[in-house]
Write a protein that holds these residues in place. Structure first.
Motif, mmCIF file in Angstrom:
data_model
loop_
_atom_site.group_PDB
_atom_site.id
_atom_site.type_symbol
_atom_site.label_atom_id
_atom_site.label_comp_id
_atom_site.label_asym_id
_atom_site.label_seq_id
_atom_site.Cartn_x
_atom_site.Cartn_y
_atom_site.Cartn_z
ATOM 1 N N UNK A 1 -17.578 8.676 17.342
ATOM 2 C CA UNK A 1 -18.889 8.025 17.500
ATOM 3 C C UNK A 1 -19.923 9.004 18.054
ATOM 4 N N UNK A 2 -19.467 10.057 18.733
ATOM 5 C CA UNK A 2 -20.376 11.040 19.327
ATOM 6 C C UNK A 2 -20.657 12.226 18.393
ATOM 7 N N UNK A 3 -20.216 12.120 17.147
ATOM 8 C CA UNK A 3 -20.313 13.246 16.208
ATOM 9 C C UNK A 3 -21.761 13.748 16.092
ATOM 10 N N UNK A 4 -21.884 15.069 16.067
ATOM 11 C CA UNK A 4 -23.186 15.717 15.878
ATOM 12 C C UNK A 4 -23.256 16.177 14.426
ATOM 13 N N UNK A 5 -24.305 15.790 13.742
ATOM 14 C CA UNK A 5 -24.385 16.119 12.323
ATOM 15 C C UNK A 5 -25.596 16.993 12.007
ATOM 16 N N UNK A 6 -26.326 17.419 13.013
ATOM 17 C CA UNK A 6 -27.551 18.194 12.790
ATOM 18 C C UNK A 6 -27.287 19.507 12.052
ATOM 19 N N UNK A 7 -26.225 20.201 12.438
ATOM 20 C CA UNK A 7 -25.956 21.511 11.849
ATOM 21 C C UNK A 7 -24.774 21.470 10.876
ATOM 22 N N UNK A 8 -24.568 20.315 10.290
ATOM 23 C CA UNK A 8 -23.459 20.135 9.358
ATOM 24 C C UNK A 8 -23.759 20.834 8.038
ATOM 25 N N UNK A 9 -22.838 21.661 7.609
ATOM 26 C CA UNK A 9 -23.003 22.351 6.329
ATOM 27 C C UNK A 9 -22.459 21.482 5.209
ATOM 28 N N UNK A 10 -23.182 21.431 4.105
ATOM 29 C CA UNK A 10 -22.731 20.676 2.938
ATOM 30 C C UNK A 10 -21.798 21.580 2.133
ATOM 31 N N UNK A 11 -20.585 21.794 2.658
ATOM 32 C CA UNK A 11 -19.634 22.708 2.032
ATOM 33 C C UNK A 11 -18.357 21.967 1.665
ATOM 34 N N UNK A 12 -17.514 22.648 0.919
ATOM 35 C CA UNK A 12 -16.243 22.053 0.523
ATOM 36 C C UNK A 12 -15.365 21.774 1.747
ATOM 37 N N UNK A 13 -15.417 22.672 2.715
ATOM 38 C CA UNK A 13 -14.640 22.510 3.940
ATOM 39 C C UNK A 13 -15.121 21.292 4.744
ATOM 40 N N UNK A 14 -16.438 21.132 4.857
ATOM 41 C CA UNK A 14 -17.002 19.980 5.576
ATOM 42 C C UNK A 14 -16.663 18.679 4.860
ATOM 43 N N UNK A 15 -16.719 18.723 3.533
ATOM 44 C CA UNK A 15 -16.379 17.539 2.729
ATOM 45 C C UNK A 15 -14.917 17.151 2.960
ATOM 46 N N UNK A 16 -14.052 18.135 2.997
ATOM 47 C CA UNK A 16 -12.627 17.891 3.230
ATOM 48 C C UNK A 16 -12.416 17.282 4.617
ATOM 49 N N UNK A 17 -13.108 17.836 5.614
ATOM 50 C CA UNK A 17 -13.011 17.299 6.979
ATOM 51 C C UNK A 17 -13.467 15.842 7.022
ATOM 52 N N UNK A 18 -14.577 15.560 6.347
ATOM 53 C CA UNK A 18 -15.098 14.195 6.311
ATOM 54 C C UNK A 18 -14.066 13.239 5.704
#
Length: 193
Positions: free
Chosen positions: A145-162
């Motif tokens: 619930x405290x996730x910070x998304x301001x500096x989230x990269x739209x990458x394959x790695x981020x997508x996998x984490x999501x």
């Protein structure tokens, strides 16, 4: 578009978002769904009228809900409970579609967890009643619930984490619901003697 036994299309994130827009609610549809799931996982089954009051309060709507709005919210209530109770594990947290920006989906994931914790908290259920695993899940939800998304990269790695986190949420919710249902069943059978 598929329909359920009543002939209605399931309540999707977009359908609920449209309702929020119509009612001029600037709250999160994902958070409302999380709130409902939290209540269910804490063993609560509010009557439709009580759910509608909770939903309207959460949505911060100033007008009285019309018949169409009530219908969508009751359908959300019924579908969510049915999916949590289903043996096919079809339950999914209500989040934006995969074609939306990762930042928006990640924000909704955090909002869903925030709603879940609020809904669970409404029950007044003590965390002392929970297994160690269930208590750990609630702590994980608080972190998400405290996730910070301001500096989230739209990458394959981020997508996998999501995808991994959303799958964890899904399975953890089903586990909590199952644990609570078992506790309720044994409390009920224990009180029959």
């Amino acid at each position: 578009m598929t329909t359920d036994a009543s002939g209605l299309a399931p309540v999707s994130f977009d359908r609920l978002s449209n309702l929020f827009l119509e009612l001029q609610s600037y709250q999160s549809p994902s958070e409302l769904h999380g709130l409902l799931c939290g209540q269910y996982c804490a063993g609560q089954r509010p009557a439709h009228g009580a759910w509608l009051s909770t939903a309207a309060e959460h949505m911060a709507v100033s007008q009285v809900l019309d018949t169409a709005a009530k219908s969508v919210l009751i359908q959300l209530y019924d579908e969510t409970l049915a999916k949590l109770q289903s043996e096919d594990y079809s339950f999914q947290p209500l989040l934006p579609d995969d074609d939306e920006a990762l930042e928006q989906r990640t924000q909704a994931l955090g909002q869903w967890c925030q709603g879940f914790l609020s809904g669970y908290g409404l029950s007044g259920r003590s965390q002392n009643d929970l297994s160690e695993e269930a208590a750990s899940i609630l702590a994980d939800f608080a972190s998400i619930a405290q996730v910070q998304f301001d500096d989230l990269e739209d990458s394959e790695s981020s997508e996998k984490d999501f995808l991994e986190v959303s799958e964890y949420l899904r399975m953890a919710t089903l586990m909590l619901f199952g644990e609570c249902s078992e506790a309720e069943a044994s409390a009920t059978s224990g009180s029959l003697h």
